[in-house]
Scaffold this active site. Sequence first.
Site, PDB file in Angstrom:
ATOM      1  N   THR A  15      11.448  12.245   2.762  1.00 26.73           N
ATOM      2  CA  THR A  15      12.182  11.206   2.018  1.00 26.73           C
ATOM      3  C   THR A  15      11.293  10.014   1.675  1.00 26.73           C
ATOM      4  O   THR A  15      11.750   9.043   1.086  1.00 26.73           O
ATOM      5  CB  THR A  15      13.376  10.687   2.844  1.00 26.73           C
ATOM      6  OG1 THR A  15      12.888  10.069   4.047  1.00 26.73           O
ATOM      7  CG2 THR A  15      14.328  11.811   3.219  1.00 26.73           C
ATOM      8  N   ASP A  17       7.827   7.614   0.444  1.00 25.02           N
ATOM      9  CA  ASP A  17       7.227   7.204  -0.822  1.00 25.02           C
ATOM     10  C   ASP A  17       6.156   8.193  -1.294  1.00 25.02           C
ATOM     11  O   ASP A  17       6.091   8.539  -2.467  1.00 25.02           O
ATOM     12  CB  ASP A  17       6.633   5.797  -0.636  1.00 25.02           C
ATOM     13  CG  ASP A  17       6.133   5.220  -1.946  1.00 25.02           C
ATOM     14  OD1 ASP A  17       6.921   5.212  -2.916  1.00 25.02           O
ATOM     15  OD2 ASP A  17       4.970   4.799  -2.013  1.00 25.02           O
ATOM     16  N   LYS A  20       7.690  11.354  -2.743  1.00 24.84           N
ATOM     17  CA  LYS A  20       8.337  11.143  -4.043  1.00 24.84           C
ATOM     18  C   LYS A  20       7.314  10.873  -5.148  1.00 24.84           C
ATOM     19  O   LYS A  20       7.439  11.372  -6.262  1.00 24.84           O
ATOM     20  CB  LYS A  20       9.306   9.960  -3.946  1.00 24.84           C
ATOM     21  CG  LYS A  20      10.533  10.228  -3.081  1.00 24.84           C
ATOM     22  CD  LYS A  20      11.362   8.944  -2.998  1.00 24.84           C
ATOM     23  CE  LYS A  20      12.492   9.079  -1.997  1.00 24.84           C
ATOM     24  NZ  LYS A  20      13.168   7.790  -1.763  1.00 24.84           N
ATOM     25  N   LYS A 149      -4.488  10.397   5.843  1.00 22.96           N
ATOM     26  CA  LYS A 149      -5.193   9.379   6.606  1.00 22.96           C
ATOM     27  C   LYS A 149      -4.199   8.306   7.048  1.00 22.96           C
ATOM     28  O   LYS A 149      -3.121   8.208   6.438  1.00 22.96           O
ATOM     29  CB  LYS A 149      -6.335   8.778   5.787  1.00 22.96           C
ATOM     30  CG  LYS A 149      -5.892   7.775   4.712  1.00 22.96           C
ATOM     31  CD  LYS A 149      -7.098   7.162   4.054  1.00 22.96           C
ATOM     32  CE  LYS A 149      -6.686   6.135   3.023  1.00 22.96           C
ATOM     33  NZ  LYS A 149      -6.341   4.827   3.526  1.00 22.96           N
ATOM     34  N   ASP A 178      -8.152  13.472   1.732  1.00 19.18           N
ATOM     35  CA  ASP A 178      -8.673  12.212   1.210  1.00 19.18           C
ATOM     36  C   ASP A 178      -8.529  12.338  -0.300  1.00 19.18           C
ATOM     37  O   ASP A 178      -9.302  13.048  -0.942  1.00 19.18           O
ATOM     38  CB  ASP A 178     -10.145  12.029   1.608  1.00 19.18           C
ATOM     39  CG  ASP A 178     -10.726  10.710   1.116  1.00 19.18           C
ATOM     40  OD1 ASP A 178     -10.191  10.157   0.128  1.00 19.18           O
ATOM     41  OD2 ASP A 178     -11.709  10.229   1.697  1.00 19.18           O
ATOM     42  N   HIS A 179      -7.492  11.692  -0.862  1.00 19.39           N
ATOM     43  CA  HIS A 179      -7.164  11.969  -2.263  1.00 19.39           C
ATOM     44  C   HIS A 179      -8.300  11.631  -3.213  1.00 19.39           C
ATOM     45  O   HIS A 179      -8.373  12.176  -4.313  1.00 19.39           O
ATOM     46  CB  HIS A 179      -5.870  11.246  -2.683  1.00 19.39           C
ATOM     47  CG  HIS A 179      -5.963   9.765  -2.711  1.00 19.39           C
ATOM     48  ND1 HIS A 179      -5.730   8.986  -1.602  1.00 19.39           N
ATOM     49  CD2 HIS A 179      -6.255   8.909  -3.710  1.00 19.39           C
ATOM     50  CE1 HIS A 179      -5.882   7.718  -1.926  1.00 19.39           C
ATOM     51  NE2 HIS A 179      -6.202   7.643  -3.198  1.00 19.39           N
ATOM     52  N   LYS A 183     -10.374  13.532  -7.044  1.00 15.35           N
ATOM     53  CA  LYS A 183     -10.535  12.897  -8.357  1.00 15.35           C
ATOM     54  C   LYS A 183     -11.653  13.587  -9.146  1.00 15.35           C
ATOM     55  O   LYS A 183     -12.691  13.951  -8.599  1.00 15.35           O
ATOM     56  CB  LYS A 183     -10.822  11.405  -8.186  1.00 15.35           C
ATOM     57  CG  LYS A 183      -9.600  10.632  -7.687  1.00 15.35           C
ATOM     58  CD  LYS A 183      -9.845   9.148  -7.688  1.00 15.35           C
ATOM     59  CE  LYS A 183      -8.632   8.397  -7.166  1.00 15.35           C
ATOM     60  NZ  LYS A 183      -7.464   8.505  -8.054  1.00 15.35           N
ATOM     61  N   GLU A 217      -9.712  -3.384  -6.106  1.00 13.38           N
ATOM     62  CA  GLU A 217      -8.292  -3.384  -6.447  1.00 13.38           C
ATOM     63  C   GLU A 217      -7.892  -4.784  -6.896  1.00 13.38           C
ATOM     64  O   GLU A 217      -8.283  -5.765  -6.257  1.00 13.38           O
ATOM     65  CB  GLU A 217      -7.445  -2.975  -5.248  1.00 13.38           C
ATOM     66  CG  GLU A 217      -7.711  -1.556  -4.757  1.00 13.38           C
ATOM     67  CD  GLU A 217      -6.836  -1.199  -3.566  1.00 13.38           C
ATOM     68  OE1 GLU A 217      -5.615  -1.082  -3.753  1.00 13.38           O
ATOM     69  OE2 GLU A 217      -7.378  -1.049  -2.463  1.00 13.38           O
ATOM     70  N   ASP A 236      -9.261   1.121   6.315  1.00 14.79           N
ATOM     71  CA  ASP A 236      -8.454   1.685   5.237  1.00 14.79           C
ATOM     72  C   ASP A 236      -9.321   2.341   4.171  1.00 14.79           C
ATOM     73  O   ASP A 236      -8.901   3.329   3.567  1.00 14.79           O
ATOM     74  CB  ASP A 236      -7.597   0.574   4.606  1.00 14.79           C
ATOM     75  CG  ASP A 236      -6.587   1.111   3.610  1.00 14.79           C
ATOM     76  OD1 ASP A 236      -5.905   2.105   3.938  1.00 14.79           O
ATOM     77  OD2 ASP A 236      -6.469   0.547   2.509  1.00 14.79           O
ATOM     78  N   HIS A 241     -12.825   6.932   2.401  1.00 16.05           N
ATOM     79  CA  HIS A 241     -13.193   7.098   0.991  1.00 16.05           C
ATOM     80  C   HIS A 241     -14.664   6.776   0.726  1.00 16.05           C
ATOM     81  O   HIS A 241     -15.392   7.547   0.112  1.00 16.05           O
ATOM     82  CB  HIS A 241     -12.339   6.195   0.097  1.00 16.05           C
ATOM     83  CG  HIS A 241     -10.865   6.389   0.261  1.00 16.05           C
ATOM     84  ND1 HIS A 241     -10.285   7.617   0.467  1.00 16.05           N
ATOM     85  CD2 HIS A 241      -9.840   5.498   0.235  1.00 16.05           C
ATOM     86  CE1 HIS A 241      -8.975   7.486   0.561  1.00 16.05           C
ATOM     87  NE2 HIS A 241      -8.673   6.206   0.425  1.00 16.05           N
TER      88      HIS A 241
END
Length: 508
Positions: A15, A17, A20, A149, A178-179, A183, A217, A236, A241
């Site tokens: 359920t 984030d 989704k 992670k 590790d998204h 990429k 970011e 983080d 990454h």
Amino acid sequence: MANENTVLFTIFGGTGDLAKRKLYPSLFRLFKKGNLGTHFAVIGTARREWSDEYYRDIVRETIQDLNPTNEEAEDFSSHFYYQSHNVNDSEHYDTLKNLADKLDEQYNLNGNRLYYLAMAPQFFGTIVSHLKSQKIITDNGFNRLVIEKPFGSDYQSAYELNQQIRLAFPEQDIFRIDHYLGKEMIQNISAIRFANNIFESQWNNRYIDNVQITFAENLGVEDRGGYYEHSGALKDMVQNHILQVVSLLAMEPPVAFSEKEIRTEKVKALNAIRVYDEKEALNNFVRGQYGGGQLDNQTYIDYRHEENVSESSETETFVAGKFMIDNFRWSGVPFYVRTGKRLTEKGTRINIVFKQVPVNVFKPSIEGTCENSDLPPNVLTIYIQPTEGFSMTLNGKEVGQGFNTLPVKLDFRHSAETVSNSPEAYEKLILDALNGDGTNFSHWDEVAQSWHLVDVIRSSWDKTTPDFPNYAAGTMGPKAAFDLLERDGFQWIWEPDVWYRERGKLDK
């Protein structure tokens, strides 16, 4: 037609984030391409009391941006089932096993199972232990575990978690996601290096001056203040990454482009990175926290007044540092890294800065011969996001009288259409996990060495008190991050804040 996979997905945190925003749309793309078809099912589990029908409504909502037909949306969502679940309750796993076995038979799944832990990491060990003890893991098909992670909060906690997971899953069935490794342009690093002799022949300390990796970011912590307070930018971003990118840039050419050979070379590269003592860590790594600021008529609050953040927080929202790699290829070449929130622009890019020519023949020996005494360096830039592509900065002759040189940029960017139609990182990584290909995932040996490198930095910082906040929102970080390079006679190649300052959109 794509090969259809036969599998039961069990998504813990169904359920949430992540499920989704990323998982359900990615599964739908795979469904649309034929990678998933008749023989797949998904169990979503979480604490909430949802019915199958309500769950399917949510799933259909998450894929609306992909413009499915009503028939596609219905067909896809019909494969989804919901199970309310308390991860600490053994009886709930018995119920989960019954549902899994039923779906296995209903969809002819041959015991193939993929477990996706899209939950807080403190539950990883508990879930995995129950998967084994309650015999949800099958004997007759593949059983693969995908973990988000962070993997641990330091080396010791990561080691203990790994030991716990390895009691249920062998290393080859553990997919630490590790998204960034999914990429397109991260995967392109290897192509740029190993498919182009012009670069691979010069990919060493004879020709490269320094390497710069920026993960910037422009957003603040948004609604992740609670998580971020316990993490900070170092854990983080740098531990996973950034060090993954360093290993891809620094590794030796693999014997073959296979999971085993690539992992071997990445681990060797990580092991060659100098592990600092605490004094060296303080000298080579700087941290920052954003204060209030104004950029382009937008006003931003400081980190300490973000939601769920302590008013006296010492959590870093920015890190810059220098890694040294002690091997023949890279000895003496600094790898500069930086990452932060509330910076001037969003952008992930790599700058490979090449050394100057040994003799600058255009340097003026007679007054008036040439205006340019110092040539700008050649720079290979790999753009990872939001734009994808690469550029090369060369020196050419300015049009007109004399021999004034002028930097010329050879630039290639993927079109917006190509980028929008390329597989999303999670889509590629889920398909890799289904195929049992761990090339673009983090192996335990990589995770362990990354924590060894980061733990020293964290420990040195924990013994000193930072002077926060030390950079204004909208800038590219604290002054110390620029001093770090100037001390070595270099400067950051990418300085987007300069453009805004020149136009009066950012304070000088």
